[in-house]
Design an enzyme around this catalytic site. Structure first.
Site, PDB file in Angstrom:
ATOM      1  CE  LYS A 198     109.090 -98.563 -15.144  1.00  0.00           C
ATOM      2  NZ  LYS A 198     109.469 -98.775 -16.554  1.00  0.00           N
ATOM      3  CD  GLU A 404      98.277 -87.526 -24.284  1.00  0.00           C
ATOM      4  OE1 GLU A 404      98.119 -88.352 -23.370  1.00  0.00           O
ATOM      5  OE2 GLU A 404      99.127 -86.624 -24.256  1.00  0.00           O
TER       6      GLU A 404
HETATM    7  P1  ADP Z   1     102.479 -94.913 -22.503  1.00  0.00           P
HETATM    8  O1  ADP Z   1     101.042 -95.345 -22.326  1.00  0.00           O
HETATM    9  O2  ADP Z   1     102.612 -93.734 -23.356  1.00  0.00           O
HETATM   10  O3  ADP Z   1     103.429 -96.032 -22.799  1.00  0.00           O
HETATM   11  P2  ADP Z   1     102.745 -94.984 -19.740  1.00  0.00           P
HETATM   12  O4  ADP Z   1     102.099 -93.966 -18.893  1.00  0.00           O
HETATM   13  O5  ADP Z   1     102.133 -96.339 -19.840  1.00  0.00           O
HETATM   14  O6  ADP Z   1     102.931 -94.342 -21.128  1.00  0.00           O
HETATM   15  O7  ADP Z   1     104.272 -95.213 -19.313  1.00  0.00           O
HETATM   16  C1  ADP Z   1     105.086 -94.270 -18.716  1.00  0.00           C
HETATM   17  C2  ADP Z   1     105.920 -94.971 -17.679  1.00  0.00           C
HETATM   18  O8  ADP Z   1     105.063 -95.545 -16.709  1.00  0.00           O
HETATM   19  C3  ADP Z   1     106.775 -96.127 -18.192  1.00  0.00           C
HETATM   20  O9  ADP Z   1     108.028 -96.102 -17.521  1.00  0.00           O
HETATM   21  C4  ADP Z   1     105.983 -97.346 -17.775  1.00  0.00           C
HETATM   22  O10 ADP Z   1     106.784 -98.485 -17.589  1.00  0.00           O
HETATM   23  C5  ADP Z   1     105.393 -96.892 -16.471  1.00  0.00           C
HETATM   24  N1  ADP Z   1     104.179 -97.596 -16.055  1.00  0.00           N
HETATM   25  C6  ADP Z   1     103.227 -98.150 -16.833  1.00  0.00           C
HETATM   26  N2  ADP Z   1     102.281 -98.747 -16.069  1.00  0.00           N
HETATM   27  C7  ADP Z   1     102.646 -98.572 -14.779  1.00  0.00           C
HETATM   28  C8  ADP Z   1     102.085 -98.941 -13.519  1.00  0.00           C
HETATM   29  N3  ADP Z   1     100.955 -99.627 -13.432  1.00  0.00           N
HETATM   30  N4  ADP Z   1     102.738 -98.573 -12.403  1.00  0.00           N
HETATM   31  C9  ADP Z   1     103.883 -97.872 -12.461  1.00  0.00           C
HETATM   32  N5  ADP Z   1     104.459 -97.498 -13.609  1.00  0.00           N
HETATM   33  C10 ADP Z   1     103.859 -97.834 -14.760  1.00  0.00           C
END
Ligand code: ADP
Length: 500
Positions: A198, A404
């Site tokens: 994903k 961060e």
């Molecule tokens: P950022 O905060 O820098 O956008 P994230 O950690 O939110 O980074 O995102 C990294 C990845 O994790 C993306 O592919 C995002 O869609 C996914 N993601 C965000 N929230 C969730 C969640 N609750 N469960 C699984 N994947 C998630």
């Protein structure tokens, strides 16, 4: 939806962005089960590039079913390891053949300078496939001599097998969209797993184009499935799925903790490559010709959107002004512009949300008493640009020092020779990377040993290589990416014990 991307780009890039986008499930390009789509934006202008399918739980279910079938009964498991390696190698070759196209796609969707994507993101991604292709034939177990105390005289033949874990879910971020896909896919495939990937919702395009190359390379259907969608829906469904054997995640520490929680249901294996607040240490005896641009590059590379960014710069007090001013000068002279402009040195942040987040941190720093000697605010009023910023007069408790920021913002603090300041460098919940600049070899290696970080750079920074393990101490993650170390994350060990 056909949209003019508005830049001079390769014909393939224009054609790719103008075709309706589909997800890859079981070797077919499909819409989301719901029929829904969501937009991906050009961060330099804040405009929609195109729409991609909004995958959700049902699509994840379909993709996991396809991956399970490909793992259990498909031709993938019957391929020789040599043939498996050849497919992975071919994918690396195809990426190089399409280098310019991928560089432009990355610059368009993520905002990074095209010259950086051309020199780093795409070649490093190809390298990752080539490097891991070689490992497919070299994943081995051991033979083990047994001495069972309660079976005196018994003879055994015992050995270990390293087997693929099974169906692997991979969730990746937007800062290096193609490279993060390569970091995840290449070892997962080399070890013989099947995958549901994903991509981040901000940057889905290069992963979808990579899906086309995966088809072209000849991977059997269902071995790699790519589902685009939001984190809270598609990502969460993948992390929680009971038929997924392992989840590999790169992203924020906050979401990493959610993933670890979601994995609890079936105790799937978890590897996490998370955030950082990496200390970068300049000793007074450093070669300033190297250290000053090095310290600037450590934070400003990829607009500070690197989990290992050298965001806390510590400088020995006798050279503090020289280094702080040197980095500030570099910041002031950085040319900001769209990623697709050849002269751009720093592009926009990836999204409106990141713009708000980074400028919010700047406000908090100023309220708490920090001062900017370069930058300090949004750049322009179109797109998501932030000026490269150098903050001084910070204290260890400030949010800008502790949290961060994930943007082009560095805090610079002095330390004195007498002080045991390594404690200060280690005073963080993170432990991803660290930098040291000195001409004194003993001091360099003593400091490297004392730093709690998964990677320590000496007189360099942001050096990545498929062979060099990368990952975090403390809340920067679990496990390592790259090198042969990563294969441990993608294999199970089976002990086979035979009484002779
Ligand atoms: P950022 O905060 O820098 O956008 P994230 O950690 O939110 O980074 O995102 C990294 C990845 O994790 C993306 O592919 C995002 O869609 C996914 N993601 C965000 N929230 C969730 C969640 N609750 N469960 C699984 N994947 C998630």
């Amino acid at each position: 939806m056909a949209i003019d991307v508005g830049y001079r780009v390769e014909d393939e890039v224009r054609a790719f962005t103008q075709q309706p986008k589909r997800m890859l499930i079981n070797g077919e390009w499909v819409e989301a089960a719901s029929g829904k789509t969501f937009p991906t934006y050009d961060p330099a202008r804040g405009k929609v590039i195109t729409e991609v399918p909004e995958g959700d739980k049902e699509d994840i279910d379909r993709a996991v079913r396809a991956a399970r079938q490909a793992f259990e009964t498909g031709p993938w498991r019957r391929l020789t390891t040599s043939d498996r390696g050849r497919l992975i190698w071919k994918l690396g070759d195809l990426l190089l053949e399409h280098l310019e196209e991928f560089a432009e796609l990355e610059a368009l969707d993520n905002g990074k300078p095209v010259q950086v994507a051309r020199a780093a993101d795409v070649p490093l991604s190809a390298d990752m496939f080539h490097y891991m292709a070689g490992w497919a034939t070299k994943i081995e177990g051991n033979t083990i001599s047994l001495n069972v105390p309660y079976m005196p005289g018994a003879e055994f033949f015992a050995y270990t097998l390293r087997e693929p874990v099974g169906v692997v879910g991979q969730i990746i971020p937007w800062n290096f969209p193609l490279l993060m896909a390569a970091w995840k896919l290449a070892p997962g495939l080399a070890a013989g797993n099947t995958i549901v990937l994903k991509p981040a919702e901000q940057t889905p395009l290069s992963a979808l184009r990579l899906g086309e190359l995966i088809q072209e390379a000849g991977f059997p259907n269902g071995v790699v499935n790519i589902v685009t969608g939001y984190g809270e829906t598609a990502g969460a469904a993948l992390a929680a799925h009971h038929d997924v054997d392992k989840i590999a995640f790169t992203g924020s520490t906050e979401v990493g903790k959610i993933i670890a929680g979601a994995a609890r249901g079936n105790l799937k294996k978890v590897s996490l490559e998370l955030g950082g607040k990496s200390p970068n240490i300049v000793y007074a005896d450093a070669d300033m010709e190297v250290a000053i641009p090095g310290a600037a590059g450590a934070i400003f590379f990829n607009h500070g959107q690197c989990c290992c960014a050298g965001s806390r710069l510590y400088v020995e007090d006798t050279v503090f002004d020289q280094v702080a001013e040197g980095v500030a000068k570099q910041a002031r002279s950085t040319e900001l512009g769209p990623g697709l402009s050849e002269s751009t040195q720093m592009g926009p942040l990836v999204s409106e949300e990141q713009l708000q987040r980074v400028t919010g941190y700047l406000d908090s720093g100023f309220q708490e008493g920090a001062h900017a000697i370069a930058g300090g605010k949004r750049h322009g009023d179109q797109g998501y640009f932030v000026e490269p910023t150098v903050l001084v007069d910070t204290t260890p408790e400030m949010k800008v020092v502790r949290e961060e920021i994930f943007g082009p913002v560095v805090t610079v603090s002095p330390f004195s020779r007498e002080e045991d300041f390594v404690g200060r460098a280690n005073d963080t919940i993170f432990g991803l990377a660290a930098g040291i600049w000195t001409r004194d070899l003993s001091k360099a290696h003593r400091t490297a040993a004392a730093l709690k970080a998964g990677t320590v750079y000496i007189n360099c920074y942001n050096v990545f290589d498929a062979a060099l393990p990368f990952g975090g101490y403390k809340q920067s993650g679990w496990g390592r990416e790259m090198g042969h170390e990563v294969l441990e994350q993608y294999t199970e060990v089976k002990s086979v014990c035979t009484k002779l």
